[in-house]
Structures are given as C-alpha cells and as structure tokens.
Design a protein around this motif. Sequence first.
Motif, mmCIF file in Angstrom:
data_model
loop_
_atom_site.group_PDB
_atom_site.id
_atom_site.type_symbol
_atom_site.label_atom_id
_atom_site.label_comp_id
_atom_site.label_asym_id
_atom_site.label_seq_id
_atom_site.Cartn_x
_atom_site.Cartn_y
_atom_site.Cartn_z
ATOM 1 N N GLN A 163 0.827 -1.093 -0.157
ATOM 2 C CA GLN A 163 0.002 0.044 0.102
ATOM 3 C C GLN A 163 0.876 1.302 0.132
ATOM 4 O O GLN A 163 0.531 2.183 -0.701
ATOM 5 N N ASN A 164 1.975 1.361 0.833
ATOM 6 C CA ASN A 164 2.878 2.496 0.557
ATOM 7 C C ASN A 164 3.424 2.638 -0.437
ATOM 8 O O ASN A 164 3.404 3.795 -1.091
ATOM 9 N N ASP A 165 3.948 1.449 -1.119
ATOM 10 C CA ASP A 165 4.489 1.773 -2.757
ATOM 11 C C ASP A 165 3.484 2.133 -3.642
ATOM 12 O O ASP A 165 3.789 3.039 -4.313
ATOM 13 N N ALA A 166 2.172 1.659 -3.451
ATOM 14 C CA ALA A 166 1.311 2.111 -4.423
ATOM 15 C C ALA A 166 0.965 3.527 -4.214
ATOM 16 O O ALA A 166 0.795 4.434 -5.267
ATOM 17 N N PHE A 167 0.821 3.909 -2.795
ATOM 18 C CA PHE A 167 0.762 5.396 -2.672
ATOM 19 C C PHE A 167 1.920 6.226 -3.203
ATOM 20 O O PHE A 167 1.552 7.463 -3.701
ATOM 21 N N ARG A 168 2.985 5.805 -2.809
ATOM 22 C CA ARG A 168 4.325 6.771 -3.315
ATOM 23 C C ARG A 168 4.238 6.676 -4.697
ATOM 24 O O ARG A 168 4.288 7.930 -5.466
ATOM 25 N N ARG A 169 3.805 5.797 -5.697
ATOM 26 C CA ARG A 169 3.898 5.681 -7.036
ATOM 27 C C ARG A 169 2.922 6.618 -7.561
ATOM 28 O O ARG A 169 3.040 7.384 -8.504
ATOM 29 N N LEU A 170 1.599 6.703 -6.891
ATOM 30 C CA LEU A 170 0.514 7.536 -7.396
ATOM 31 C C LEU A 170 0.916 8.923 -6.906
ATOM 32 O O LEU A 170 0.674 9.683 -7.834
ATOM 33 N N ALA A 171 1.386 9.143 -6.067
ATOM 34 C CA ALA A 171 1.586 10.562 -5.476
ATOM 35 C C ALA A 171 2.721 11.103 -6.265
ATOM 36 O O ALA A 171 2.871 12.220 -6.700
ATOM 37 N N CYS A 172 3.621 10.454 -6.430
ATOM 38 C CA CYS A 172 4.925 11.034 -7.125
ATOM 39 C C CYS A 172 5.005 10.759 -8.614
ATOM 40 O O CYS A 172 5.696 11.484 -9.318
ATOM 41 N N LEU A 173 4.590 9.710 -8.977
ATOM 42 C CA LEU A 173 4.564 9.487 -10.457
ATOM 43 C C LEU A 173 3.236 9.307 -11.399
ATOM 44 O O LEU A 173 3.387 9.106 -12.487
ATOM 45 N N GLY A 174 2.027 9.534 -10.565
ATOM 46 C CA GLY A 174 0.907 9.419 -11.274
ATOM 47 C C GLY A 174 0.438 7.935 -11.629
ATOM 48 O O GLY A 174 -0.536 8.006 -12.436
ATOM 49 N N VAL A 175 1.021 6.991 -11.099
ATOM 50 C CA VAL A 175 0.586 5.582 -11.348
ATOM 51 C C VAL A 175 -0.512 5.312 -10.643
ATOM 52 O O VAL A 175 -0.267 5.220 -9.416
ATOM 53 N N PRO A 176 -1.722 5.228 -11.271
ATOM 54 C CA PRO A 176 -2.776 4.559 -10.427
ATOM 55 C C PRO A 176 -2.695 3.247 -9.742
ATOM 56 O O PRO A 176 -2.304 2.438 -10.429
ATOM 57 N N THR A 179 15.133 0.639 -3.241
ATOM 58 C CA THR A 179 16.203 0.073 -2.445
ATOM 59 C C THR A 179 15.753 -0.268 -0.627
ATOM 60 O O THR A 179 16.351 0.494 -0.029
ATOM 61 N N PHE A 180 15.012 -1.122 -0.593
ATOM 62 C CA PHE A 180 14.569 -1.540 0.757
ATOM 63 C C PHE A 180 15.520 -2.588 1.473
ATOM 64 O O PHE A 180 15.575 -3.548 0.858
ATOM 65 N N GLY A 193 9.877 -3.562 7.519
ATOM 66 C CA GLY A 193 9.389 -4.118 6.107
ATOM 67 C C GLY A 193 8.207 -3.298 5.695
ATOM 68 O O GLY A 193 7.415 -3.875 4.880
ATOM 69 N N TRP A 194 7.885 -2.078 6.178
ATOM 70 C CA TRP A 194 6.544 -1.317 5.837
ATOM 71 C C TRP A 194 6.940 -0.550 4.455
ATOM 72 O O TRP A 194 5.982 0.097 3.895
ATOM 73 N N HIS A 195 8.306 -0.194 4.095
ATOM 74 C CA HIS A 195 8.331 0.596 3.037
ATOM 75 C C HIS A 195 8.056 2.072 3.227
ATOM 76 O O HIS A 195 7.488 2.647 2.526
ATOM 77 N N ASP A 196 8.479 2.269 4.451
ATOM 78 C CA ASP A 196 7.921 3.983 5.009
ATOM 79 C C ASP A 196 9.156 4.858 5.081
ATOM 80 O O ASP A 196 8.773 5.949 5.841
ATOM 81 N N PHE A 197 10.347 4.480 4.532
ATOM 82 C CA PHE A 197 11.375 5.773 4.690
ATOM 83 C C PHE A 197 12.182 5.209 3.613
ATOM 84 O O PHE A 197 12.452 4.108 3.337
#
Length: 129
Positions: free
Chosen positions: A20-33, A68-69, A77-81
């Motif tokens: 979910q964190n990866d999906a939100f970052r891709r949406l917010a930063c790259l516009g990937v739905p 690069t996690f 393992g949350w991909h939050d930083f």
Amino acid sequence: MSHPEPAAFTPPDAAAIAAQNDAFRRLACLGVPPDRSVQGRVHVTRSLMEAGEGFMAEAVKATGEFETFEPENDPEGWHDFGAVTIRGETVFWKLDLYEADSDFRYGAEDPDNPETTTRVLTIMMAHDW
C-alpha cells in the motif's frame, strides 16, 4: 470467577502495508494509479521547494521510483522511509500512517487496512530532519 482471556495481539501485515505504501508513493509521485484505492497526501518542506530549478520535481520522481529497501532502512518491512540523492544533496522521504477520521492526531489502529488509514508522505532535505 473466571476472567476472559485477553485478545491476542495480531501484528499488522507488513507485506500489505509495504504494498500500500509503495502504491501510494507511485500514485503521489509518478501518477501511477494503484490497483486498489489508497488515501493520503503529500507534504514537501520549504527548503525542498526552494532548492533550485527542477530540484523538487527530480526529488519527487526519485521518491516514487525508490526501491532500495534493506533491513537497515526498512526494519519493519513497511517501505515507509527512504533516502535519495539529487544533485549531490540527500533527500529523505517518510510515510506516516494515521487513523483516517482523526485529523492526523492518531496513528492508524489497523495500518494494513487502506479503508481506515490515511498516509502522509513527507519529502524533505536531509538537513530538515
């Protein structure tokens, strides 16, 4: 008189939170739905906004592409930083998870539930930390 057993603590699903964190970052930063709705907002610090022509756009794009996690930068393992380098400058990004209806006052009770969790992605110059 018997007392009921306390409910066993079930830790949140780290893989679900990371996805979910990866999906939100891709949406917010790259516009990937995302495949599934993930709610949140993005904040950038003033120093990032003032860092020079195109710098913020480069930092936002690099944040969205970050993959690069390692145990050192992602112990839960949350991909939050993450940290990225833009033009020789270190930029940090951080995701905080809040209870959706709490006006960002309370951490998410079920951070692996995208229906009740709101993410806040902060992108900042390392010296802002």
